[in-house]
Design an enzyme around this catalytic site. Structure first.
Site, PDB file in Angstrom:
ATOM      1  N   GLU A 100       0.760  -1.064  -0.089  1.00  0.00           N
ATOM      2  CA  GLU A 100      -0.064  -0.171  -0.077  1.00  0.00           C
ATOM      3  C   GLU A 100       0.819   1.423  -0.089  1.00  0.00           C
ATOM      4  O   GLU A 100       1.757   1.484   0.811  1.00  0.00           O
ATOM      5  CB  GLU A 100      -0.980   0.122   1.191  1.00  0.00           C
ATOM      6  CG  GLU A 100      -1.940   1.181   1.253  1.00  0.00           C
ATOM      7  CD  GLU A 100      -2.912   1.311   2.582  1.00  0.00           C
ATOM      8  OE1 GLU A 100      -3.470  -0.035   2.956  1.00  0.00           O
ATOM      9  OE2 GLU A 100      -3.273   2.199   2.859  1.00  0.00           O
ATOM     10  N   LYS A 159      -7.293  -0.604  11.911  1.00  0.00           N
ATOM     11  CA  LYS A 159      -6.444  -1.179  10.298  1.00  0.00           C
ATOM     12  C   LYS A 159      -5.105  -0.342  10.185  1.00  0.00           C
ATOM     13  O   LYS A 159      -4.218  -0.817   9.441  1.00  0.00           O
ATOM     14  CB  LYS A 159      -7.508  -0.771   9.198  1.00  0.00           C
ATOM     15  CG  LYS A 159      -7.126  -1.275   7.751  1.00  0.00           C
ATOM     16  CD  LYS A 159      -6.484  -0.508   7.093  1.00  0.00           C
ATOM     17  CE  LYS A 159      -6.184  -1.120   5.570  1.00  0.00           C
ATOM     18  NZ  LYS A 159      -5.268  -0.349   4.573  1.00  0.00           N
ATOM     19  N   ASP A 169       3.878 -14.723  11.566  1.00  0.00           N
ATOM     20  CA  ASP A 169       2.449 -14.964  11.099  1.00  0.00           C
ATOM     21  C   ASP A 169       1.595 -13.867  11.424  1.00  0.00           C
ATOM     22  O   ASP A 169       0.964 -13.571  12.386  1.00  0.00           O
ATOM     23  CB  ASP A 169       1.902 -16.237  11.786  1.00  0.00           C
ATOM     24  CG  ASP A 169       0.522 -16.684  11.635  1.00  0.00           C
ATOM     25  OD1 ASP A 169      -0.299 -15.903  10.709  1.00  0.00           O
ATOM     26  OD2 ASP A 169       0.220 -17.729  11.968  1.00  0.00           O
ATOM     27  N   HIS A 218      -2.019  10.525   0.298  1.00  0.00           N
ATOM     28  CA  HIS A 218      -2.346   9.187  -0.396  1.00  0.00           C
ATOM     29  C   HIS A 218      -2.250   9.352  -1.702  1.00  0.00           C
ATOM     30  O   HIS A 218      -1.532   8.577  -2.531  1.00  0.00           O
ATOM     31  CB  HIS A 218      -3.537   8.641   0.089  1.00  0.00           C
ATOM     32  CG  HIS A 218      -3.940   7.398   0.039  1.00  0.00           C
ATOM     33  ND1 HIS A 218      -3.204   6.659   1.082  1.00  0.00           N
ATOM     34  CD2 HIS A 218      -4.418   6.524  -0.814  1.00  0.00           C
ATOM     35  CE1 HIS A 218      -3.535   5.200   0.592  1.00  0.00           C
ATOM     36  NE2 HIS A 218      -4.157   5.427  -0.509  1.00  0.00           N
TER      37      HIS A 218
HETATM   38  C1  MEV Z   1      -5.549   3.536   5.200  1.00  0.00           C
HETATM   39  O1  MEV Z   1      -4.615   2.205   4.835  1.00  0.00           O
HETATM   40  C2  MEV Z   1      -5.390   3.599   6.994  1.00  0.00           C
HETATM   41  C3  MEV Z   1      -6.147   4.654   7.181  1.00  0.00           C
HETATM   42  O2  MEV Z   1      -7.553   4.788   6.874  1.00  0.00           O
HETATM   43  C4  MEV Z   1      -6.134   4.747   8.989  1.00  0.00           C
HETATM   44  C5  MEV Z   1      -7.147   5.711   9.655  1.00  0.00           C
HETATM   45  O3  MEV Z   1      -8.093   6.119   9.068  1.00  0.00           O
HETATM   46  O4  MEV Z   1      -6.583   5.816  10.823  1.00  0.00           O
HETATM   47  C6  MEV Z   1      -5.537   5.970   6.836  1.00  0.00           C
END
Ligand code: MEV
Length: 452
Positions: free
Chosen positions: A100, A292, A308, A405
């Protein structure tokens, strides 16, 4: 190649496919041909692509093939480095395997930010792992508990050869507890065992011990023909390891957070950041995305070091829901002019055995990290999780996530559209002040090409 595997027409093969036995019996070359001929319009082209990802050293390729089954190629993922991660006064260069865009850049930016503000303080709280023998007992509860108590020492003695090598390293079986679970399932009991596995992740060790305990338990109850029947349902480690826990925090006076790029005062930033983290504690929808982001960092280091990541993720998410509601794994406090951001996370990691010793890049990653103990690796991995989270939340409460991003994504789009080096450089300048989207980049490139 076996006749059965010949496709008459690759384009309609998907519709007509039935159960095809024996795929695993084919050679690697046959499997590859089968897949290309069945599922690709231009099989020769497909074969070439798959083979282009084979490792040039056949020994290394053999090694990779043997990790899994039915392999026909490798699936490369970028391997990057986060420089200058200051943990407990030591500067680490941390390897990450992740596809990513922005993740490594965000971790690097956050690490640099905290390098000049005291760095990360990490502490392993505990390193215990858990395994369970699930079984049913149809007799008197009292008999079960009494016999188990009387047999505990014998069970342990019988385990001596299995435990020996781990005990020499300072680990082993720490405790076995008999739990009555009959309130949730008829006749259901459980042996909950606690282990210390030192620098190994220890899955094979734990499972071997558990299966041995299960077999002994069955024997004891069968032999003595008590009034009741004991049936072993399963014996397996638990990936939920709340007592294999590490804590990491960063802190500084609120005023020290000041940076022109925040676009607001340090005080405003601290409050907004803490509010964002509180929202992730309250709201499971936000908590999931927040966590995430943490696992973007954690998984990438876990993969790079041959551990793992599925086990680590499963455990982290269970831990995030330990009080019955799924919440943020990180916490933020702004108190008495001080900003503190921290994470508590269970991480059952190994630095010896398994893939950590077999995968050439996992070995390399551990070399870069200075051959850490599993405790040290827990500190490093949790730190990258916190750094990643800091980077993401900082972007979210300041510029928004898309700016950074999409800048990174710009390169992916340009590559996809076959841009030359020169076009890429020009595009980078153009998109500094323009919104990046696939259609905008495509239009920009087409206009630039028409113009020439
Ligand atoms: C993207 O891979 C992860 C984010 O969405 C985490 C977050 O929102 O804190 C940027």
């Amino acid at each position: 190649m076996n006749e059965n595997y010949q496709s008459e027409n690759s384009s309609d093969s998907k519709k007509s496919i039935g159960l095809i036995p024996g795929f695993s019996k084919l050679t690697k070359e046959e499997k590859l041909k089968f897949i290309c001929e069945r599922f690709h319009q231009t099989p020769k082209e497909a074969e070439k692509i798959l083979k282009s990802f084979w490792h040039e050293d056949s020994e290394v390729q053999k090694n990779l093939d043997e990790f899994s089954e039915n392999t026909i190629s490798n699936f490369p993922v970028p391997y990057g480095i986060v420089p200058n991660v200051l943990i407990n006064g030591q500067n680490y260069f941390v390897p990450m395997a992740i596809e990513e865009s922005s993740v490594v850049a965000a971790a690097a930016k956050a690490s640099k930010f905290w390098f000049t503000r005291g760095g990360f303080k990490a502490k392993v709280v505990n390193t215990l792992k858990v395994g369970q023998v699930h079984f049913k007992w149809s007799g008197e509860k009292e008999t079960l508990f009494n016999v188990f108590e009387e047999s505990k020492e014998i069970i342990r003695d019988e385990l001596t050869p299995v435990l020996e090598s781990m005990e020499k390293r300072g680990g082993g079986l720490k405790d076995i507890e008999l739990l009555d679970k009959t309130d949730v399932e008829e006749n259901y009991f459980q042996l909950k065992a606690t282990f210390e596995t030192c620098d190994a992740m220890g899955a094979n060790f734990i499972n071997t011990v558990l299966e041995n305990i299960g077999a002994q338990l069955k024997c004891i109850f069968d032999d003595l023909s008590y009034d009741g029947e004991l049936e072993i349902i399963m014996a397996i480690l638990s990936n939920y390891t709340p007592d294999c826990l590490v804590n990491v925090e960063v802190s500084c006076p609120v005023a020290d957070l000041a940076e022109p790029s925040l676009g607001m005062s340090a005080e405003e930033f601290a409050e907004k950041f803490a509010t964002a983290v509180r929202i992730a504690c309250i709201d499971p929808y936000r908590a999931t995305t927040h966590n995430k982001g943490i696992f973007n960092g954690i998984d990438a280091v876990v993969i790079a070091t041959g551990n793992d990541f599925r086990a680590i993720e499963a455990c982290g998410h269970s831990y995030a829901a330990r009080d019955g509601q799924y919440r943020s794994l990180s916490k933020c406090e702004v108190e008495n002019g001080y900003f503190t951001f921290s994470i508590d996370i269970p991480l059952a990691l190994g630095t010896v055995g398994g893939l950590t010793t077999l995968h050439p890049l996992a070995k390399f990653s551990l070399d870069i990290l200075g051959r850490p103990s599993s405790k040290e690796l827990m500190e490093i991995v949790a730190t990258i999780g916190l750094a990643q989270n800091f980077g993401a939340v900082r972007s979210l409460v300041t510029t928004g996530i898309q700016k950074g991003h999409m800048k990174m994504h710009l390169m992916n789009i340009l590559n996809h559209l076959g841009a030359t080096d020169e076009e890429r450089e020009d595009a980078k300048i153009y998109f500094k002040d323009n919104i990046v989207s696939f259609s905008e980049v495509k239009k920009y490139l087409s206009d630039a090409r028409d113009y020439q």
